[in-house]
Design an enzyme around this catalytic site. Sequence first.
Site, PDB file in Angstrom:
ATOM      1  N   LYS A 107       0.838  -1.201   0.000  1.00 26.18           N
ATOM      2  CA  LYS A 107       0.000   0.000   0.000  1.00 26.18           C
ATOM      3  C   LYS A 107       0.872   1.250   0.000  1.00 26.18           C
ATOM      4  O   LYS A 107       1.562   1.539   0.970  1.00 26.18           O
ATOM      5  CB  LYS A 107      -0.917   0.042   1.222  1.00 26.18           C
ATOM      6  CG  LYS A 107      -1.998   1.090   1.028  1.00 26.18           C
ATOM      7  CD  LYS A 107      -2.544   1.672   2.308  1.00 26.18           C
ATOM      8  CE  LYS A 107      -1.769   2.836   2.835  1.00 26.18           C
ATOM      9  NZ  LYS A 107      -1.898   4.099   2.078  1.00 26.18           N
ATOM     10  N   CYS A 148      13.529  10.624   6.646  1.00 24.44           N
ATOM     11  CA  CYS A 148      13.524  10.142   8.026  1.00 24.44           C
ATOM     12  C   CYS A 148      14.894  10.293   8.673  1.00 24.44           C
ATOM     13  O   CYS A 148      14.990  10.522   9.873  1.00 24.44           O
ATOM     14  CB  CYS A 148      13.060   8.695   8.081  1.00 24.44           C
ATOM     15  SG  CYS A 148      13.840   7.670   6.848  1.00 24.44           S
ATOM     16  N   GLU A 196      10.260  15.495  15.223  1.00 23.53           N
ATOM     17  CA  GLU A 196      10.605  15.390  13.814  1.00 23.53           C
ATOM     18  C   GLU A 196       9.744  16.387  13.034  1.00 23.53           C
ATOM     19  O   GLU A 196       8.523  16.341  13.105  1.00 23.53           O
ATOM     20  CB  GLU A 196      10.320  13.964  13.323  1.00 23.53           C
ATOM     21  CG  GLU A 196      10.783  13.728  11.907  1.00 23.53           C
ATOM     22  CD  GLU A 196      10.500  12.303  11.423  1.00 23.53           C
ATOM     23  OE1 GLU A 196       9.458  11.735  11.790  1.00 23.53           O
ATOM     24  OE2 GLU A 196      11.327  11.770  10.679  1.00 23.53           O
ATOM     25  N   GLU A 205      10.328   0.906  10.137  1.00 23.29           N
ATOM     26  CA  GLU A 205      11.307   1.968   9.855  1.00 23.29           C
ATOM     27  C   GLU A 205      10.582   3.278  10.099  1.00 23.29           C
ATOM     28  O   GLU A 205       9.702   3.648   9.324  1.00 23.29           O
ATOM     29  CB  GLU A 205      11.806   1.834   8.420  1.00 23.29           C
ATOM     30  CG  GLU A 205      13.185   2.426   8.227  1.00 23.29           C
ATOM     31  CD  GLU A 205      13.144   3.897   7.874  1.00 23.29           C
ATOM     32  OE1 GLU A 205      13.214   4.715   8.834  1.00 23.29           O
ATOM     33  OE2 GLU A 205      13.030   4.236   6.713  1.00 23.29           O
TER      34      GLU A 205
END
Length: 476
Positions: free
Chosen positions: A182, A290, A387, A256
Amino acid sequence: MAFAYAPAPESRAVVDIAPSYGLFIDGEFREAAGGKVFKSISPSSEEVLSEVAHAGGDDVDAAVKAARTAYSSWSALPGAERGKYLFRIARIIQERSRELAVLESLDNGKPIRESRDTDLPLVAAHFFYYAGWADKLSYAGWGPDPRPLGVAGQVIPWNFPLLMLAWKVAPALACGNTVVLKPAETTPLSALFFADICRQAGLPKGVVNILTGDGSTGAELVAHPGIDKVAFTGSTEVGKAIARTVAGTDKKLTLELGGKAANIVFDDAPVDQAVEGIVNGIFFNQGHVCCAGSRLLVQESVADEVLDSLKRRMATLRVGDPLDKNTDIGAINSAEQLARITALADSGEAEGAERWAPACELPSTGFWFAPTLFTGVTQAHRIAREEIFGPVLSVLTFRTPAEAVEKANNTPYGLSAGIWTEKGSRILWMADKLRAGVVWANTFNKFDPTSPFGGFKESGFGREGGRHGLEAYLNV
Ligand code: TAP
């Protein structure tokens, strides 16, 4: 901001985008069972690129069944035969890379120079690399008979749509698994083009299935009892929810997740080189990375010099049309992500940090954010802890290597870090102390399919890439 020379943008006519796409199940494109669709827009122009099917529970079920049926023959193929398909896919990706690069830049907003020179070469390299493993699994040190897991449910984010697909699909297939993948809601198109490439390569039906949709589709997929393995890349929040879903089942899981990497510059580092590394670390892919070097830790004695040079360099960055080959910073992927970045940057100011951005004219349509840095940042500030996933750099200073380590590790994340110094012994000492899955020395954001990638702490677990990346898809 210089606008002296504007070359013709890469033409979007290079790629033929259909007005609508179905789900790719069992080797065919089909409408969603519930008939639901959503629009994929270009974040740089806000134009609708295509209307895409939205998979619901019945579609997830159909895709998992197709993958299960395909698994028995795919897993029984000799590794060399599976490898041939992967080599074929890799070559078609190379042949169609111009088309795919333009598509990726249109759907994601990233500069064409990056999709053309970084994403696409790495995508092909991943397929070549894992194609080479397919017939060598028995020699990889796990004994003569490592077995695939079965059907892998894979959920990927929007920041590197095709590259994240490659990281997931190539090792899974090389090991003999079949997949249901997906893509993210805002970037479904390159995965659908990849489905077409699978057909072009003659890949047996059902080996790769692509389900477009939103988070609910992802949730249905990871909860499906017919899945043997879940591989997820995305936010820590969703990663934790998936871990809860999978807990108590025998599904294998790799996550991850996010990061808040420190890019650490010592006083003996060549300043120009370090500044290029800082810019690449945080402004590559609009900071939607990331492992982005989103916290600059600079040694106090050189902080002024580094910051002056960094600001001069930032003033040369061109923000704008992703299809213009001179663009350095493209569009922010979605209005929602732009709102998140804006809110976090505003919190930096509200909490007392000093905000700086070069004079920069942003296009009037689309989603844009100027390259920004904050000085006077403390470890308590949100911009130092959370983040941001955008082109925003938080600058902190340190005096000693031990203080640099302490600050770098003072985060719930542990994905990556960078060190800039002339001293080899210091690099080794720091690399040993930093709690980060990847530590770059005198470089940043370097990726290679042979090299395992993954995090510590809330950045997730499991490794993608290299021989380690195979372990996630094998019973060893
Ligand atoms: P997520 O919401 O985590 O989305 C990642 C993928 O998971 C997408 O395909 C998403 O689908 C899907 N998803 C969402 N909810 C799900 C659920 N409950 N179960 C299963 N799958 C689900 O990340 P995002 O919205 O793209 O970005 C949010 C934040 O995550 C960013 O601001 C950034 O901090 C971080 N992020 C990190 C990374 C990496 S590489 N570590 C990548 C992207 C984002 P939809 O897109 O269709 O909702």
